[in-house]
Design a protein around this motif. Structure first.
Motif, PDB file in Angstrom:
ATOM      1  N   ASP A  76       0.851  -1.187   0.000  1.00 42.34           N
ATOM      2  CA  ASP A  76       0.000   0.000   0.000  1.00 42.34           C
ATOM      3  C   ASP A  76       0.884   1.232   0.000  1.00 42.34           C
ATOM      4  O   ASP A  76       1.817   1.337   0.803  1.00 42.34           O
ATOM      5  N   TYR A  77       0.589   2.186  -0.884  1.00 42.57           N
ATOM      6  CA  TYR A  77       1.408   3.385  -1.021  1.00 42.57           C
ATOM      7  C   TYR A  77       0.678   4.608  -0.465  1.00 42.57           C
ATOM      8  O   TYR A  77      -0.545   4.733  -0.585  1.00 42.57           O
ATOM      9  N   ALA A 115      -3.190   8.282   1.585  1.00 42.94           N
ATOM     10  CA  ALA A 115      -3.216   7.049   0.813  1.00 42.94           C
ATOM     11  C   ALA A 115      -3.477   7.344  -0.656  1.00 42.94           C
ATOM     12  O   ALA A 115      -4.387   8.104  -1.000  1.00 42.94           O
ATOM     13  N   ASP A 143      -4.276   4.922  -2.692  1.00 44.85           N
ATOM     14  CA  ASP A 143      -5.448   4.085  -2.951  1.00 44.85           C
ATOM     15  C   ASP A 143      -6.651   4.670  -2.233  1.00 44.85           C
ATOM     16  O   ASP A 143      -6.621   4.923  -1.026  1.00 44.85           O
ATOM     17  N   ARG A 185      -6.648   3.788  -7.749  1.00 43.95           N
ATOM     18  CA  ARG A 185      -6.014   2.517  -7.450  1.00 43.95           C
ATOM     19  C   ARG A 185      -4.583   2.490  -7.997  1.00 43.95           C
ATOM     20  O   ARG A 185      -4.364   2.842  -9.161  1.00 43.95           O
ATOM     21  N   ARG A 198       5.295   3.256   2.010  1.00 43.72           N
ATOM     22  CA  ARG A 198       4.677   2.001   1.623  1.00 43.72           C
ATOM     23  C   ARG A 198       4.619   1.090   2.841  1.00 43.72           C
ATOM     24  O   ARG A 198       5.395   1.255   3.792  1.00 43.72           O
ATOM     25  N   THR A 199       3.699   0.151   2.829  1.00 43.30           N
ATOM     26  CA  THR A 199       3.579  -0.843   3.889  1.00 43.30           C
ATOM     27  C   THR A 199       3.812  -2.208   3.268  1.00 43.30           C
ATOM     28  O   THR A 199       3.093  -2.614   2.342  1.00 43.30           O
TER      29      THR A 199
END
Length: 325
Positions: free
Chosen positions: A5-6, A12, A14, A19, A97-98
């Motif tokens: 996830d960015y 976020a 997203d 997306r 990011r995660t």
């Protein structure tokens, strides 16, 4: 990159109408300093002994923005393409990011942002390609941890995951001295200073994933030398890089060495991680291998530093952020 996830400046990328469909973070190129030697009937190369250097890397994000109303029953004329543009062109952007639950971030510079030709469908779907430069090369932990380092020895900055076992009995399962004992089924450690930091506990059955403590060189350490230190040499046994400081003893001041910015200062504050107080950069030096970079051991991925101090036997404190490729 699946499962990543960015975020940009903490927001976020997203959302319901936007997306990230592809994110690439290829390895940085590696350059090694070598000198060619040639003579009659002889030839070869001589390595400089310096740690490899890394070129600036880039990150490409494929982002698809939808017009509000293109999904479900929502209505409106706005588009997340404008939101994306605002985020990408904000000053001093920080991309996050995660990965597998670990938050990583990097200071970035926008290289390009453009709509992909032929991708827009009746103003409802607009795919974009955003390219960011990562001048500092590595992804880093948003949080810094203060890790103690014993003096005049080689100490772990971050331990090797594969060495984590606790082969000792922890408690009686029943009556004292009259029951079986239970073996610890977990590993635990302070993430920073003892009794003054968050702790980590992981069941041995789960194991500690490789790279949990990082897998890239740490180039921005700040080291706190204890009071009364007159000289210090801290070296990385993997890269042969290091940092050296010499100066007058001070019973009231800690000495801080910022290896990322080649600065040193003294302060009575025991956690003065930004430059403040008395400048003592004039006593700063480094060995032939170059300024300190703490590299993970290629065999077990542990991070270690060798320390040598005069004037004090108190431990050093390393202000460190984990780093990833």
């Amino acid at each position: 990159m699946a499962g990543v996830d960015y975020m940009l400046n903490g927001i976020a990328l997203d959302s319901r109408y936007c997306r990230v469909t592809l994110g690439s973070g290829l390895f940085a190129g590696v350059s090694v300093s070598r000198s060619k030697v040639s003579a009659p009937f002889r030839h070869g190369t001589i390595p400089s002994g310096l740690a490899p250097s890394f070129e600036e890397r880039s990150l490409t994000l494929k982002v698809t923005a939808y017009r509000q109303g293109a999904i479900g029953r929502d209505s409106g004329m706005g588009s997340d393409s404008s939101r994306l543009a605002r985020l990408c062109m904000a000053p001093n952007p920080v991309l996050s990011r995660t990965v597998n639950g670990r938050k990583q971030q990097a200071s970035v510079e926008l290289a390009s942002l453009e709509a992909d030709d032929g991708g827009t469908v009746l103003d409802r779907v607009t795919p974009f390609t955003a390219v960011f430069a990562l001048p500092q090369v590595w992804w880093r932990d948003p949080e810094a941890f203060d890790r103690p380092l014993a003096v005049n020895t080689t100490a772990n900055l971050w331990p090797a995951a594969r060495t984590w076992t606790q082969k000792y009995w922890t408690r009686w399962s029943g009556e004292e001295n009259n029951s079986t004992s239970l073996l610890a089924d977990f590993v635990t450690m302070w993430m920073g200073e003892e009794n003054d930091s968050t702790s980590l506990l992981i069941p041995l059955a789960d194991g500690i994933p490789d790279g949990m403590f990082g897998d890239a060189p740490i180039t921005d350490l700040i080291l706190r030398l204890p009071r009364n230190t007159t000289s210090a040499t801290i070296t990385d046994p993997v890269s042969n890089t290091g940092v050296i400081w010499q100066g007058a003893a001070n019973a009231n001041m800690f000495t801080y060495l910022d290896v990322g910015n080649s600065q040193a200062w003294q302060s009575s504050n025991d956690h003065q991680w930004s430059k403040s107080g008395t400048d003592v950069t004039g006593g700063l030096d480094y060995p032939a291998g170059g300024m300190l970079q703490c590299w993970p051991n290629p065999v077990d991925n542990g991070y270690r530093l060798t320390t040598k101090l005069t004037g004090s036997t108190e431990p050093l404190l390393a202000h460190a952020r984990r780093a990833w490729w």
